[in-house]
Design an enzyme around this catalytic site. Structure first.
Site, PDB file in Angstrom:
ATOM      1  N   ASP A  53     -18.814  -9.084  36.690  1.00 23.75           N
ATOM      2  CA  ASP A  53     -20.060  -8.338  36.825  1.00 23.75           C
ATOM      3  C   ASP A  53     -19.729  -6.857  36.687  1.00 23.75           C
ATOM      4  O   ASP A  53     -19.106  -6.267  37.570  1.00 23.75           O
ATOM      5  CB  ASP A  53     -20.693  -8.634  38.191  1.00 23.75           C
ATOM      6  N   ASN A  80     -19.747  -4.904  25.980  1.00 20.98           N
ATOM      7  CA  ASN A  80     -20.994  -5.388  25.398  1.00 20.98           C
ATOM      8  C   ASN A  80     -22.116  -5.577  26.410  1.00 20.98           C
ATOM      9  O   ASN A  80     -23.283  -5.472  26.070  1.00 20.98           O
ATOM     10  CB  ASN A  80     -20.733  -6.713  24.665  1.00 20.98           C
ATOM     11  N   LYS A 113     -11.879   2.374  33.472  1.00 23.21           N
ATOM     12  CA  LYS A 113     -11.080   2.806  34.622  1.00 23.21           C
ATOM     13  C   LYS A 113     -10.107   1.728  35.075  1.00 23.21           C
ATOM     14  O   LYS A 113      -8.941   2.007  35.384  1.00 23.21           O
ATOM     15  CB  LYS A 113     -12.028   3.169  35.773  1.00 23.21           C
ATOM     16  N   SER A 131     -23.017   0.192  21.690  1.00 25.81           N
ATOM     17  CA  SER A 131     -24.102   1.079  22.078  1.00 25.81           C
ATOM     18  C   SER A 131     -25.372   0.603  21.382  1.00 25.81           C
ATOM     19  O   SER A 131     -25.731  -0.567  21.458  1.00 25.81           O
ATOM     20  CB  SER A 131     -23.751   2.521  21.705  1.00 25.81           C
ATOM     21  N   TYR A 145     -33.696   3.095  28.677  1.00 22.27           N
ATOM     22  CA  TYR A 145     -32.584   2.503  27.922  1.00 22.27           C
ATOM     23  C   TYR A 145     -31.938   3.579  27.046  1.00 22.27           C
ATOM     24  O   TYR A 145     -30.718   3.670  26.953  1.00 22.27           O
ATOM     25  CB  TYR A 145     -33.108   1.356  27.073  1.00 22.27           C
ATOM     26  N   LYS A 149     -27.832   4.746  26.833  1.00 24.28           N
ATOM     27  CA  LYS A 149     -27.012   4.609  25.629  1.00 24.28           C
ATOM     28  C   LYS A 149     -26.512   5.964  25.124  1.00 24.28           C
ATOM     29  O   LYS A 149     -25.403   6.068  24.607  1.00 24.28           O
ATOM     30  CB  LYS A 149     -27.795   3.870  24.532  1.00 24.28           C
ATOM     31  N   THR A 180     -31.963 -10.948  19.466  1.00 21.87           N
ATOM     32  CA  THR A 180     -31.225 -11.482  20.617  1.00 21.87           C
ATOM     33  C   THR A 180     -32.215 -11.683  21.774  1.00 21.87           C
ATOM     34  O   THR A 180     -33.420 -11.489  21.619  1.00 21.87           O
ATOM     35  CB  THR A 180     -30.112 -10.512  21.062  1.00 21.87           C
TER      36      THR A 180
END
Length: 280
Positions: A53, A80, A113, A131, A145, A149, A180
């Protein structure tokens, strides 16, 4: 690959597994994705399912510890996972905005990180951040959104320069509209009182998304496999030869924007005496 349960992530798992890569297909909730997991496992023994997650530091760390223990290294990471709020900006609560940024921006930051110590030790690696053309131009009704991005574009580009001394590449893929589940799964504004003040405009986001869903039907240029193919091409391209940004599908002129901005960006780095950070 984060966000492997559907769309671009799932398509990329399928393609890379067929090409013989060991693929860690990660997703947020394994219990809710049993059918997808069964489908991905049927691709072959080179597909490994991992719960991850991106909105949780604990989950990200746990997943990477397991991956390193098993494989000893990571060659490529595909950032992604993401969510797409659809609606008028003022209608989203601050909590909704925080979630949008937590997944789309901080989620990618957490992946960088947690994984960079392993990459830097080997002085090798590739980050591909998915992106959107909505990270370069603004689409009305993708109100929160768009900023998420725009932010992740900057982060991935900054890492491209800072990691060049380690021969670690950070590149960006910018899909256009693709068929999608992103639209169907899009969170909607919760502040209905605010929305009422916009009159008829409050219904415009839903109409726009219905238009795009119809627009994308059966269009070859809206097939998520185009993005997967671009990811594979970037993986197979040598360090120093990968473009910083790759558009996929209908780009509404974003590729031209990228070419123009890149000239000024590199001029700025040269002016600051930092041209050695450009990895080519």
């Amino acid at each position: 690959i984060t966000g492997s349960s559907s769309g671009i992530g799932k398509s990329t798992v399928e393609l890379l597994s067929k090409k013989g890569f060991y693929v860690i297909a990660s997703m947020r909730n394994l219990k809710k994705n049993t059918n997808v997991i069964k489908e991905l496992k049927n691709l072959g023994d080179n597909v490994i399912i991992e719960e991850l997650d991106v909105s949780s530091c604990i989950s990200v760390k746990k997943a990477f510890v397991k991956i390193i223990e098993r494989f000893g290294k990571i060659d490529v990471i595909v950032n992604n996972a993401g969510i797409m709020n659809v609606g008028l900006a003022e209608g989203f609560t601050i909590t909704q905005l925080e979630k949008q940024m937590n997944v789309n921006y901080l989620g990618v930051a957490r992946i960088f990180k947690q994984s960079l110590p392993f990459m830097k030790k080997r002085k090798n690696g590739l980050y591909i951040t998915i992106s959107s053309i909505a990270g370069r131009i603004v689409f009305p009704h993708l109100s929160t959104y768009n900023p998420s991005k725009f932010a992740v574009e900057a982060l991935a580009e900054i890492y491209r320069y800072e990691l060049s001394q380690f021969k670690i590449d950070s590149v960006i893929v910018e899909p256009g509209p693709f068929a999608t589940d992103l639209i169907d799964n899009s969170p909607k504004p919760k502040d209905t009182k605010v929305l009422a003040s916009y009159g008829e405009l409050k219904n415009a986001p839903n109409k726009a998304m219905d238009y795009y869903k119809e627009f994308m039907k059966n269009k070859p240029e809206c097939n998520p496999k185009l993005v997967s193919d671009s990811i594979l091409k970037l993986i197979n391209t040598d360090y120093g030869k990968r473009p910083l940004r790759t558009t996929c599908g209908i780009d509404y002129g974003v590729n031209k924007i990228n070419i123009e901005i890149e000239k000024y960006q590199y001029e700025l780095l040269k002016e600051m005496g930092m041209e050695k950070l450009i990895p080519f």
